[in-house]
Design a protein around this motif. Structure first.
Motif, PDB file in Angstrom:
ATOM      1  N   ALA A   8      64.996  38.299 -55.332  1.00  0.00           N
ATOM      2  CA  ALA A   8      65.172  38.329 -56.787  1.00  0.00           C
ATOM      3  C   ALA A   8      65.985  37.154 -57.321  1.00  0.00           C
ATOM      4  CB  ALA A   8      65.784  39.649 -57.217  1.00  0.00           C
ATOM      5  N   PRO A   9      67.107  36.767 -56.710  1.00  0.00           N
ATOM      6  CA  PRO A   9      67.824  35.604 -57.257  1.00  0.00           C
ATOM      7  C   PRO A   9      67.007  34.319 -57.220  1.00  0.00           C
ATOM      8  CG  PRO A   9      69.276  36.850 -55.834  1.00  0.00           C
ATOM      9  CD  PRO A   9      67.904  37.432 -55.677  1.00  0.00           C
ATOM     10  N   ALA A  10      66.227  34.117 -56.179  1.00  0.00           N
ATOM     11  CA  ALA A  10      65.388  32.919 -56.108  1.00  0.00           C
ATOM     12  C   ALA A  10      64.305  32.954 -57.179  1.00  0.00           C
ATOM     13  CB  ALA A  10      64.765  32.792 -54.730  1.00  0.00           C
ATOM     14  N   LEU A  11      63.710  34.122 -57.394  1.00  0.00           N
ATOM     15  CA  LEU A  11      62.699  34.239 -58.443  1.00  0.00           C
ATOM     16  C   LEU A  11      63.300  34.011 -59.824  1.00  0.00           C
ATOM     17  CD1 LEU A  11      60.652  37.292 -57.165  1.00  0.00           C
ATOM     18  CD2 LEU A  11      59.937  34.905 -57.231  1.00  0.00           C
ATOM     19  N   LEU A  12      64.500  34.544 -60.052  1.00  0.00           N
ATOM     20  CA  LEU A  12      65.143  34.341 -61.344  1.00  0.00           C
ATOM     21  C   LEU A  12      65.505  32.879 -61.561  1.00  0.00           C
ATOM     22  CD1 LEU A  12      67.379  37.487 -61.733  1.00  0.00           C
ATOM     23  CD2 LEU A  12      65.335  36.892 -62.998  1.00  0.00           C
ATOM     24  N   LEU A  13      65.855  32.170 -60.511  1.00  0.00           N
ATOM     25  CA  LEU A  13      66.133  30.745 -60.673  1.00  0.00           C
ATOM     26  C   LEU A  13      64.866  29.972 -61.012  1.00  0.00           C
ATOM     27  CD1 LEU A  13      68.773  30.103 -57.901  1.00  0.00           C
ATOM     28  CD2 LEU A  13      69.108  30.210 -60.361  1.00  0.00           C
ATOM     29  N   HIS A  14      63.729  30.382 -60.466  1.00  0.00           N
ATOM     30  CA  HIS A  14      62.475  29.736 -60.831  1.00  0.00           C
ATOM     31  C   HIS A  14      62.100  30.042 -62.279  1.00  0.00           C
ATOM     32  CE1 HIS A  14      61.344  27.929 -57.061  1.00  0.00           C
ATOM     33  NE2 HIS A  14      61.759  29.017 -56.443  1.00  0.00           N
ATOM     34  N   VAL A  15      62.337  31.263 -62.698  1.00  0.00           N
ATOM     35  CA  VAL A  15      62.112  31.613 -64.101  1.00  0.00           C
ATOM     36  C   VAL A  15      63.039  30.787 -64.997  1.00  0.00           C
ATOM     37  CG1 VAL A  15      62.407  33.476 -65.791  1.00  0.00           C
ATOM     38  CG2 VAL A  15      61.227  33.915 -63.650  1.00  0.00           C
ATOM     39  N   ASN A  16      64.273  30.613 -64.560  1.00  0.00           N
ATOM     40  CA  ASN A  16      65.240  29.813 -65.293  1.00  0.00           C
ATOM     41  C   ASN A  16      64.737  28.376 -65.437  1.00  0.00           C
ATOM     42  OD1 ASN A  16      67.532  28.923 -66.511  1.00  0.00           O
ATOM     43  ND2 ASN A  16      68.807  29.011 -64.695  1.00  0.00           N
ATOM     44  N   LEU A  17      64.217  27.819 -64.370  1.00  0.00           N
ATOM     45  CA  LEU A  17      63.696  26.454 -64.409  1.00  0.00           C
ATOM     46  C   LEU A  17      62.515  26.342 -65.361  1.00  0.00           C
ATOM     47  CD1 LEU A  17      63.826  23.607 -63.187  1.00  0.00           C
ATOM     48  CD2 LEU A  17      62.231  24.413 -61.467  1.00  0.00           C
ATOM     49  N   LEU A  18      61.616  27.305 -65.327  1.00  0.00           N
ATOM     50  CA  LEU A  18      60.470  27.268 -66.237  1.00  0.00           C
ATOM     51  C   LEU A  18      60.898  27.418 -67.695  1.00  0.00           C
ATOM     52  CD1 LEU A  18      57.819  29.316 -64.259  1.00  0.00           C
ATOM     53  CD2 LEU A  18      57.785  26.884 -64.773  1.00  0.00           C
ATOM     54  N   LEU A  19      61.868  28.279 -67.959  1.00  0.00           N
ATOM     55  CA  LEU A  19      62.358  28.423 -69.326  1.00  0.00           C
ATOM     56  C   LEU A  19      62.998  27.135 -69.825  1.00  0.00           C
ATOM     57  CD1 LEU A  19      63.848  32.018 -69.256  1.00  0.00           C
ATOM     58  CD2 LEU A  19      61.820  31.257 -70.457  1.00  0.00           C
ATOM     59  N   MET A  20      63.748  26.466 -68.960  1.00  0.00           N
ATOM     60  CA  MET A  20      64.344  25.185 -69.346  1.00  0.00           C
ATOM     61  C   MET A  20      63.268  24.131 -69.615  1.00  0.00           C
ATOM     62  SD  MET A  20      67.582  25.236 -69.536  1.00  0.00           S
ATOM     63  CE  MET A  20      69.034  26.053 -68.995  1.00  0.00           C
ATOM     64  N   LEU A  21      62.211  24.143 -68.815  1.00  0.00           N
ATOM     65  CA  LEU A  21      61.115  23.200 -69.007  1.00  0.00           C
ATOM     66  C   LEU A  21      60.442  23.419 -70.357  1.00  0.00           C
ATOM     67  CD1 LEU A  21      59.198  21.097 -67.449  1.00  0.00           C
ATOM     68  CD2 LEU A  21      57.763  23.098 -67.138  1.00  0.00           C
ATOM     69  N   TYR A  22      60.136  24.663 -70.679  1.00  0.00           N
ATOM     70  CA  TYR A  22      59.508  24.961 -71.961  1.00  0.00           C
ATOM     71  C   TYR A  22      60.448  24.687 -73.130  1.00  0.00           C
ATOM     72  CZ  TYR A  22      55.575  27.077 -69.552  1.00  0.00           C
ATOM     73  OH  TYR A  22      54.485  27.299 -68.771  1.00  0.00           O
ATOM     74  N   ALA A  23      61.721  24.942 -72.963  1.00  0.00           N
ATOM     75  CA  ALA A  23      62.676  24.655 -74.037  1.00  0.00           C
ATOM     76  C   ALA A  23      62.761  23.154 -74.291  1.00  0.00           C
ATOM     77  CB  ALA A  23      64.051  25.203 -73.679  1.00  0.00           C
ATOM     78  N   GLY A  24      62.761  22.362 -73.235  1.00  0.00           N
ATOM     79  CA  GLY A  24      62.771  20.910 -73.405  1.00  0.00           C
ATOM     80  C   GLY A  24      61.500  20.408 -74.070  1.00  0.00           C
ATOM     81  N   ALA A  25      60.375  20.995 -73.719  1.00  0.00           N
ATOM     82  CA  ALA A  25      59.114  20.601 -74.359  1.00  0.00           C
ATOM     83  C   ALA A  25      59.118  20.958 -75.839  1.00  0.00           C
ATOM     84  CB  ALA A  25      57.943  21.273 -73.655  1.00  0.00           C
TER      85      ALA A  25
END
Length: 93
Positions: A8-25
């Motif tokens: 779960a922590p690894a999956l949440l970090l990947h979700v975190n990375l994707l959210l940051m990517l979309y926020a930057g876009a």
């Protein structure tokens, strides 16, 4: 079940990375909509109300995604009760 709690922590970090990517876009699109004189001038002239609404909504959506990314990061560091609240918040949005 034990493997899922470890993953779960690894999956949440990947979700975190994707959210940051979309926020930057979204922030890049908002900046281009605000200041790029080439493509968006016609859109601003033809649809002034919609253009103003987009210029206000895109940074707000990016900020909301950044807050969700921070909630995901905080969920990896919390104990059981706050983690459940943060995960419900992330899944509801």
């Amino acid at each position: 079940m034990c493997g899922l709690t470890r993953a779960a922590p690894a999956l949440l970090l990947h979700v975190n990375l994707l959210l940051m990517l979309y926020a930057g876009a979204l922030l890049a699109a908002a900046a281009r909509l605000q200041w790029d004189p080439s493509l968006y001038v016609a859109a601003r002239e033809l649809f002034p109300r919609e253009s103003r609404a987009l210029r206000a909504a895109l940074p707000a959506l990016a900020a909301a995604l950044l807050l969700l990314a921070h909630a995901a990061l905080a969920a990896t560091r919390c104990r059981r009760a706050p983690r459940r609240v943060l995960l419900i918040l992330m899944s509801a949005s």
